[in-house]
Design a protein around this motif. Structure first.
Motif, PDB file in Angstrom:
ATOM      1  N   VAL A 125       0.928  -1.154   0.056  1.00  0.00           N
ATOM      2  CA  VAL A 125      -0.175  -0.064  -0.016  1.00  0.00           C
ATOM      3  C   VAL A 125       0.833   1.234   0.056  1.00  0.00           C
ATOM      4  CG1 VAL A 125      -1.535   1.383   1.036  1.00  0.00           C
ATOM      5  CG2 VAL A 125      -1.959  -1.250   1.232  1.00  0.00           C
ATOM      6  N   HIS A 126       0.908   2.055  -0.904  1.00  0.00           N
ATOM      7  CA  HIS A 126       1.570   3.496  -1.182  1.00  0.00           C
ATOM      8  C   HIS A 126       0.857   4.461  -0.958  1.00  0.00           C
ATOM      9  CE1 HIS A 126       5.273   5.214  -3.107  1.00  0.00           C
ATOM     10  NE2 HIS A 126       4.634   6.116  -2.462  1.00  0.00           N
ATOM     11  N   ILE A 127       0.733   5.084   0.183  1.00  0.00           N
ATOM     12  CA  ILE A 127      -0.099   6.297   0.447  1.00  0.00           C
ATOM     13  C   ILE A 127       0.702   7.568   0.285  1.00  0.00           C
ATOM     14  CG2 ILE A 127       0.296   6.220   2.893  1.00  0.00           C
ATOM     15  CD1 ILE A 127      -2.498   7.161   3.376  1.00  0.00           C
ATOM     16  N   HIS A 128       0.080   8.433  -0.314  1.00  0.00           N
ATOM     17  CA  HIS A 128       0.833   9.898  -0.492  1.00  0.00           C
ATOM     18  C   HIS A 128      -0.160  10.513   0.344  1.00  0.00           C
ATOM     19  CE1 HIS A 128       2.803   8.985  -4.421  1.00  0.00           C
ATOM     20  NE2 HIS A 128       2.205   7.811  -4.323  1.00  0.00           N
ATOM     21  N   ARG A 129       0.579  11.180   1.468  1.00  0.00           N
ATOM     22  CA  ARG A 129      -0.021  11.888   2.537  1.00  0.00           C
ATOM     23  C   ARG A 129       0.801  13.114   3.036  1.00  0.00           C
ATOM     24  NH1 ARG A 129       1.946   9.615   7.730  1.00  0.00           N
ATOM     25  NH2 ARG A 129      -0.318   9.911   8.539  1.00  0.00           N
ATOM     26  N   THR A 130      -0.013  13.958   3.740  1.00  0.00           N
ATOM     27  CA  THR A 130       1.026  15.229   4.494  1.00  0.00           C
ATOM     28  C   THR A 130       1.866  14.901   5.272  1.00  0.00           C
ATOM     29  OG1 THR A 130      -0.498  15.566   6.123  1.00  0.00           O
ATOM     30  CG2 THR A 130      -1.121  16.538   3.887  1.00  0.00           C
ATOM     31  N   GLY A 131       1.913  13.640   5.889  1.00  0.00           N
ATOM     32  CA  GLY A 131       2.864  13.314   7.070  1.00  0.00           C
ATOM     33  C   GLY A 131       2.213  13.560   8.416  1.00  0.00           C
ATOM     34  N   ARG A 132       1.296  14.473   8.356  1.00  0.00           N
ATOM     35  CA  ARG A 132       0.678  14.861   9.635  1.00  0.00           C
ATOM     36  C   ARG A 132      -0.291  13.783  10.168  1.00  0.00           C
ATOM     37  NH1 ARG A 132      -0.469  19.386   6.408  1.00  0.00           N
ATOM     38  NH2 ARG A 132       1.021  21.259   6.547  1.00  0.00           N
ATOM     39  N   PRO A 133      -0.446  13.706  11.733  1.00  0.00           N
ATOM     40  CA  PRO A 133      -1.306  12.759  12.079  1.00  0.00           C
ATOM     41  C   PRO A 133      -2.763  12.984  11.445  1.00  0.00           C
ATOM     42  CG  PRO A 133       0.108  13.709  13.861  1.00  0.00           C
ATOM     43  CD  PRO A 133       0.323  14.553  12.630  1.00  0.00           C
ATOM     44  N   ASP A 134      -3.485  11.667  11.044  1.00  0.00           N
ATOM     45  CA  ASP A 134      -4.763  12.059  10.445  1.00  0.00           C
ATOM     46  C   ASP A 134      -5.633  10.823  10.896  1.00  0.00           C
ATOM     47  OD1 ASP A 134      -6.939  11.650   8.364  1.00  0.00           O
ATOM     48  OD2 ASP A 134      -6.112  13.426   7.628  1.00  0.00           O
ATOM     49  N   ALA A 135      -6.526  10.981  11.618  1.00  0.00           N
ATOM     50  CA  ALA A 135      -7.340   9.833  11.970  1.00  0.00           C
ATOM     51  C   ALA A 135      -7.929   8.905  10.978  1.00  0.00           C
ATOM     52  CB  ALA A 135      -8.544  10.202  13.198  1.00  0.00           C
ATOM     53  N   GLY A 136      -8.430   9.606  10.076  1.00  0.00           N
ATOM     54  CA  GLY A 136      -9.008   8.978   9.044  1.00  0.00           C
ATOM     55  C   GLY A 136      -8.024   8.355   8.283  1.00  0.00           C
ATOM     56  N   GLU A 137      -6.609   8.686   7.953  1.00  0.00           N
ATOM     57  CA  GLU A 137      -5.720   7.896   7.113  1.00  0.00           C
ATOM     58  C   GLU A 137      -5.253   6.863   7.866  1.00  0.00           C
ATOM     59  OE1 GLU A 137      -3.823  11.361   4.410  1.00  0.00           O
ATOM     60  OE2 GLU A 137      -2.779  10.612   6.051  1.00  0.00           O
ATOM     61  N   THR A 138      -5.149   6.999   9.410  1.00  0.00           N
ATOM     62  CA  THR A 138      -4.903   5.737  10.236  1.00  0.00           C
ATOM     63  C   THR A 138      -5.840   4.541   9.938  1.00  0.00           C
ATOM     64  OG1 THR A 138      -3.659   7.339  11.719  1.00  0.00           O
ATOM     65  CG2 THR A 138      -4.443   5.322  12.773  1.00  0.00           C
ATOM     66  N   ALA A 139      -7.124   4.992  10.115  1.00  0.00           N
ATOM     67  CA  ALA A 139      -8.191   4.040   9.920  1.00  0.00           C
ATOM     68  C   ALA A 139      -8.033   2.973   8.605  1.00  0.00           C
ATOM     69  CB  ALA A 139      -9.631   4.427  10.164  1.00  0.00           C
ATOM     70  N   ILE A 140      -7.970   4.020   7.628  1.00  0.00           N
ATOM     71  CA  ILE A 140      -7.658   3.292   6.096  1.00  0.00           C
ATOM     72  C   ILE A 140      -6.412   2.403   6.290  1.00  0.00           C
ATOM     73  CG2 ILE A 140      -6.829   3.719   4.034  1.00  0.00           C
ATOM     74  CD1 ILE A 140      -8.623   6.168   4.250  1.00  0.00           C
ATOM     75  N   LEU A 141      -5.418   2.762   6.911  1.00  0.00           N
ATOM     76  CA  LEU A 141      -4.094   2.108   6.832  1.00  0.00           C
ATOM     77  C   LEU A 141      -4.374   0.712   7.705  1.00  0.00           C
ATOM     78  CD1 LEU A 141      -1.200   4.607   7.054  1.00  0.00           C
ATOM     79  CD2 LEU A 141      -2.191   3.365   5.045  1.00  0.00           C
ATOM     80  N   ARG A 142      -5.101   1.166   9.058  1.00  0.00           N
ATOM     81  CA  ARG A 142      -5.108  -0.274   9.775  1.00  0.00           C
ATOM     82  C   ARG A 142      -5.760  -1.164   9.012  1.00  0.00           C
ATOM     83  NH1 ARG A 142      -8.577   2.020  13.366  1.00  0.00           N
ATOM     84  NH2 ARG A 142      -7.007   3.288  14.332  1.00  0.00           N
ATOM     85  N   GLN A 143      -7.196  -0.931   8.413  1.00  0.00           N
ATOM     86  CA  GLN A 143      -7.564  -1.988   7.518  1.00  0.00           C
ATOM     87  C   GLN A 143      -7.050  -2.651   6.552  1.00  0.00           C
ATOM     88  OE1 GLN A 143     -11.814  -1.182   6.743  1.00  0.00           O
ATOM     89  NE2 GLN A 143     -11.890  -2.384   4.729  1.00  0.00           N
ATOM     90  N   LEU A 144      -6.234  -1.838   5.593  1.00  0.00           N
ATOM     91  CA  LEU A 144      -5.341  -2.368   4.805  1.00  0.00           C
ATOM     92  C   LEU A 144      -4.375  -3.295   4.912  1.00  0.00           C
ATOM     93  CD1 LEU A 144      -5.395   0.819   2.156  1.00  0.00           C
ATOM     94  CD2 LEU A 144      -6.676  -1.372   1.845  1.00  0.00           C
ATOM     95  N   ARG A 145      -3.656  -3.038   6.351  1.00  0.00           N
ATOM     96  CA  ARG A 145      -2.721  -3.721   6.736  1.00  0.00           C
ATOM     97  C   ARG A 145      -3.101  -5.360   7.139  1.00  0.00           C
ATOM     98  NH1 ARG A 145       2.666  -1.943   8.320  1.00  0.00           N
ATOM     99  NH2 ARG A 145       2.501  -3.719   9.853  1.00  0.00           N
TER     100      ARG A 145
END
Length: 426
Positions: free
Chosen positions: A79-99
């Motif tokens: 999974v290659h995510i392009h992100r700001t790098g800042r903490p983001d609860a929504g992105e964390t939830a996405i990564l948690r599920q994809l992992r």
């Protein structure tokens, strides 16, 4: 290898363009690829569809939960995510599920921000866009960086998207825009986002006009505040300024870049990379850029003082840098002759995609980090930063600004800085 690219959307921005370029590039290398746009779609979806690349896109009739479930069922290896790098609860939830299916996660950290929350721990490898970004990320991570796998991976630039116009077509387009023969035309092209435009650009242009130089200024995609700012300028200055709307059409962009004699780049927040700077050089147009050391500042690397244009080390030096470039015909000719090669040798899609494939091999355990052909965990020293900040016209940082720079670039300074910014926004 199955690679899922993740980004907020498929709009016209530079990050989205790179996400698209890398996805197509990895497909060309034989990988199975797909794309998750977790907020909405955009015009780049058509480019992926033309390559038969599956997309999971949040749209009017598809929720994030549905799109994410579809992406999870697709079962990516990476999974290659392009992100700001800042903490983001929504992105964390996405990564948690994809992992959850065993996928490894690689991030392109667009703004070199360090995420000290769960989201950061879900990422197996961190890619920085420049050596400047690597310095910031490592400085903000502190001792934690020693246990993190990080790489230098600049943006992938489609060097075939922009070419200089032939001389006759360039001349015809300048005539269409009302640019008098012999006038030196500066220009700024971008999206209408206030932080990406520094109003100092108008003050610098005014100074060059009032110094007696025959110059013009083309503003493409300027923010809504700019027409009012221009109206406040003296008539002889504002008569030399032309506004055009933003565009995502590469052919139109090619024309806009080609009519310029120099790209005048002043961004209030600086650049973590600067795709538009590469596009200018692909068109053979030299750049005048402003150093912004207390913000993002990768434009210094992308341009290179005396290579792709001229660096102004402080705002007061911008008019001097503009006049210096106008008088340096040899530099302008070098950019016309070699600008494309300068960009291609460092940022072409094929090169960056090959580096990315090497990163994926490390993350999947195929290659040991020590055997990787690209830069791993090797941020520049403060001596390198000081050297970069001395290459250009002007005096650069004051002693107070230098103290601020060093204070901000620590883990404690990083958290304090962004906490203060969050309070100010409220």
């Amino acid at each position: 290898m199955r690679i899922l690219t993740v980004a907020t959307d498929l709009g016209i921005g530079g990050t989205q363009r790179v996400a698209q370029n890398l996805t197509i590039g990895m497909q060309s290398r034989g990988a199975d690829v797909a794309f998750l746009a977790h907020r909405n779609g955009g015009p780049r979806q058509a480019h992926l569809a033309a390559r038969n690349i599956e997309t999971f896109v949040v749209s009017g009739d598809k929720t994030l939960a549905t799109a994410l479930d579809e992406a999870t069922v697709w079962k990516p290896d990476i999974v290659h995510i392009h992100r700001t790098g800042r903490p983001d609860a929504g992105e964390t939830a996405i990564l948690r599920q994809l992992r959850s299916t065993g996928a490894k996660v690689v991030e392109t950290n667009v703004f070199a921000r360090y995420d000290w929350t769960e989201g950061g721990e879900l990422i197996d490898a961190h890619c920085q866009l420049s050596r400047w970004c690597a310095h910031k990320w490592r400085s903000w991570a502190g001792r934690k960086a020693a246990n993190k796998l990080s790489f230098l991976l600049p943006y992938a630039v489609d060097i075939d998207s922009i070419h200089p116009l032939p001389a006759d077509e360039r001349a015809a387009l300048r005539t269409k825009f009302g640019v008098p023969a012999g006038r030196f035309l500066f220009g700024r092209i971008g999206q209408p986002l206030e932080p990406k435009w520094d109003p100092e650009i108008l003050n610098a242009f005014r100074q060059v006009v009032e110094a007696g130089h025959d110059v013009g200024l083309l503003l493409v995609g300027a923010p809504a505040s700019y027409p009012g700012r221009v109206e406040a300028l003296p008539q002889p200055v504002r008569d030399r300024i032309l506004f055009l709307p933003t565009t995502s059409n590469d052919k139109q962009l090619q024309g806009y870049f080609s009519v310029l004699d120099s790209f005048l780049h002043l961004a209030h927040i600086g650049e973590s990379f600067g795709m538009v700077l590469c596009e200018a050089m692909l068109a053979g147009v030299p750049v005048v850029t402003l150093s912004t050391p207390l913000r993002d500042n990768s434009q210094l690397e992308v341009i290179g003082h005396g290579q792709g244009g001229v660096v102004a080390l402080d705002a007061a030096a911008v008019p001097k840098a503009m006049i210096a470039l106008m008088g340096d015909g040899a530099l302008r000719q070098r950019v016309r002759d070699n600008g494309r090669d300068w960009v291609a040798s460092r940022y072409a899609v094929d090169k960056i995609t090959a580096d990315l494939a090497a990163i994926y091999d490390v993350v999947l355990g195929v290659t040991a980090p020590a055997d990787s052909p690209i830069e791993v965990n090797n941020p520049p020293s403060l001596a390198w930063i000081d050297d970069m900040l001395s290459r250009g016209i002007g005096t650069g940082m004051s002693p107070i600004e230098r103290a601020q720079f060093r204070a901000i670039h620590t883990p404690l300074g990083y958290k304090a800085y962004f906490a203060a910014r969050k309070l100010l926004r409220r």
